[in-house]
Scaffold this motif. Structure first.
Motif, PDB file in Angstrom:
ATOM      1  N   VAL B 104       0.846  -1.204   0.000  1.00  0.00           N
ATOM      2  CA  VAL B 104       0.000   0.000   0.000  1.00  0.00           C
ATOM      3  C   VAL B 104       0.878   1.249   0.000  1.00  0.00           C
ATOM      4  CG1 VAL B 104      -1.624   1.333   1.411  1.00  0.00           C
ATOM      5  CG2 VAL B 104      -1.978  -1.116   1.088  1.00  0.00           C
ATOM      6  N   GLN B 105       1.865   1.232   0.852  1.00  0.00           N
ATOM      7  CA  GLN B 105       2.745   2.408   0.936  1.00  0.00           C
ATOM      8  C   GLN B 105       3.459   2.661  -0.399  1.00  0.00           C
ATOM      9  OE1 GLN B 105       5.670   2.272   4.063  1.00  0.00           O
ATOM     10  NE2 GLN B 105       6.635   4.176   3.400  1.00  0.00           N
ATOM     11  N   THR B 107       2.665   1.644  -3.420  1.00  0.00           N
ATOM     12  CA  THR B 107       1.731   2.017  -4.483  1.00  0.00           C
ATOM     13  C   THR B 107       1.292   3.477  -4.342  1.00  0.00           C
ATOM     14  OG1 THR B 107       0.924  -0.252  -4.542  1.00  0.00           O
ATOM     15  CG2 THR B 107      -0.475   1.403  -5.541  1.00  0.00           C
ATOM     16  N   ASN B 108       0.955   3.850  -3.120  1.00  0.00           N
ATOM     17  CA  ASN B 108       0.535   5.244  -2.898  1.00  0.00           C
ATOM     18  C   ASN B 108       1.669   6.219  -3.201  1.00  0.00           C
ATOM     19  OD1 ASN B 108      -1.989   4.461  -2.133  1.00  0.00           O
ATOM     20  ND2 ASN B 108      -1.604   4.607   0.077  1.00  0.00           N
ATOM     21  N   ASP B 109       2.862   5.861  -2.762  1.00  0.00           N
ATOM     22  CA  ASP B 109       4.012   6.733  -3.016  1.00  0.00           C
ATOM     23  C   ASP B 109       4.246   6.908  -4.515  1.00  0.00           C
ATOM     24  OD1 ASP B 109       4.444   7.050  -0.352  1.00  0.00           O
ATOM     25  OD2 ASP B 109       6.242   5.798  -0.230  1.00  0.00           O
ATOM     26  N   ALA B 112       1.450   9.108  -6.017  1.00  0.00           N
ATOM     27  CA  ALA B 112       1.560  10.515  -5.593  1.00  0.00           C
ATOM     28  C   ALA B 112       2.782  11.176  -6.219  1.00  0.00           C
ATOM     29  CB  ALA B 112       1.646  10.587  -4.066  1.00  0.00           C
TER      30      ALA B 112
END
Lengths: 186, 137
Positions: B104-105, B107-109, B112
């Motif tokens: 999750v981290q 992918t989000n990074d 963004a």
């Protein structure tokens, strides 16, 4: 109303012809000396975002992380004297921490490679407009920064010279900034 | 009124002016041929949804390979200690949770960061091109 306007007759200005001739000579020299370098730089930039580059930087960042941060490996082995349950718990925690760090490092390195490609394209656009540009970071710098961003006390830093890559960017940018300044204002 | 038109010699050299115009034309053609495509390429790149998809794919692959490698290392360490390398339920759960959080981290990074880069290029990377097309380059 009679008469017309002023009648102009051509006049030869030797100094203007000389300036035009020099401008042409400069352009011819520019085509011979700098355009091949520019084209070479364009070819280099074209490949900066290839998958092979991403794989290489991820590998480099991993290797540097392992070299710089062996503590987790030791931690995984630290439970030698403890009971098996404690040791297994330590190992799982160590894998989670280490793999999470490594995942984010690889991610950052990959994003850095794409950044580098974008900056390469921007530098080409800058060169085309006669602006001075700076060299790109080397791939090793990208990998190193990815690790440094994650842990501060990196012990083994890759300091290989990326002179060739930087050199092309700087040379193409600097020299063509000089040469191209004459393009729009010959 | 009338009379002969006054005659005045031109203040510039027509031949030199033509030569300079030809030169400017040649340089502009060179720019259009070699450099303008890179501007198009940059614009296409930052607008291409595949850039974000690829960043996310690489982020996920990074998590997968990191966990595979970490798990392999752990299992080798256990073998060295003479223990079974098989994971128990608690370990499975712990590693699965850790991996999901890392995924999750990452992918989000990646998403963004790609969006940030897109905005940065839009607001700065092409500004010089705008200046040139407006005759300020």
């Amino acid at each position: 109303m009679g008469g017309g306007g002023t009648k102009y007759t051509p006049k030869e200005h030797p100094e203007e012809r000389e300036l035009a001739k020099i401008a042409k000579e400069q352009w011819e020299e520019y085509k011979t000396r700098y355009i091949p370098i520019e084209n070479e730089w364009m070819n280099t930039v074209s490949g900066l975002n290839d998958e092979a580059v991403h794989s290489a930087v991820a590998g480099q960042a991993s290797a540097e992380f392992m070299q710089a941060h062996p503590d987790r490996v030791r931690q995984a082995q630290a439970g030698m004297g403890a009971g098996q349950a404690s040791r297994r718990s330590n190992m799982t925690e160590a894998v989670n921490t280490s793999a999470n760090n490594l995942s984010q490092i690889k991610n950052k390195a990959n994003l850095g490679i794409t950044d580098r490609y974008v900056r390469g394209m921007e530098s080409i656009i800058g060169i085309g407009q006669g602006q001075e540009t700076s060299g790109l970071q080397g791939m090793t710098d990208v990998a190193e920064q990815a690790v440094q961003g994650r842990i501060e006390n990196s012990k083994n830093r890759f300091k290989r010279d990326q002179g060739t890559l930087d050199g092309f960017g700087s040379l193409a940018g600097g020299s063509t900034a000089f040469g191209l300044a004459k393009r729009s204002k010959p | 009124m009338g009379g002969d038109d006054p005659e005045q010699r031109e203040s510039f050299d027509r031949v030199a002016a033509q030569q300079r115009a030809d030169l400017t034309r040649e340089q502009w053609s060179d720019y259009q041929k070699r450099y303008a495509p890179w501007e198009d390429k940059l614009i296409d790149f930052i607008d291409d949804p595949a850039v974000e998809q690829n960043a996310i794919r690489r982020a996920k692959e990074g998590v997968e390979s990191s966990y595979t490698s970490g798990l392999g290392q752990m299992q080798r360490n256990r073998s060295r200690l003479g223990e079974s390398s098989a994971l128990n339920a608690s370990e499975h759960r712990s590693l699965a949770l850790g991996k999901t959080a890392a995924m999750v981290q990452a992918t989000n990074d990646a998403a963004a960061y790609t969006a940030d880069r897109r905005e940065k290029v839009r607001t700065s990377g092409l500004s010089s091109a705008g200046a040139m097309s407006r005759g300020k380059g």
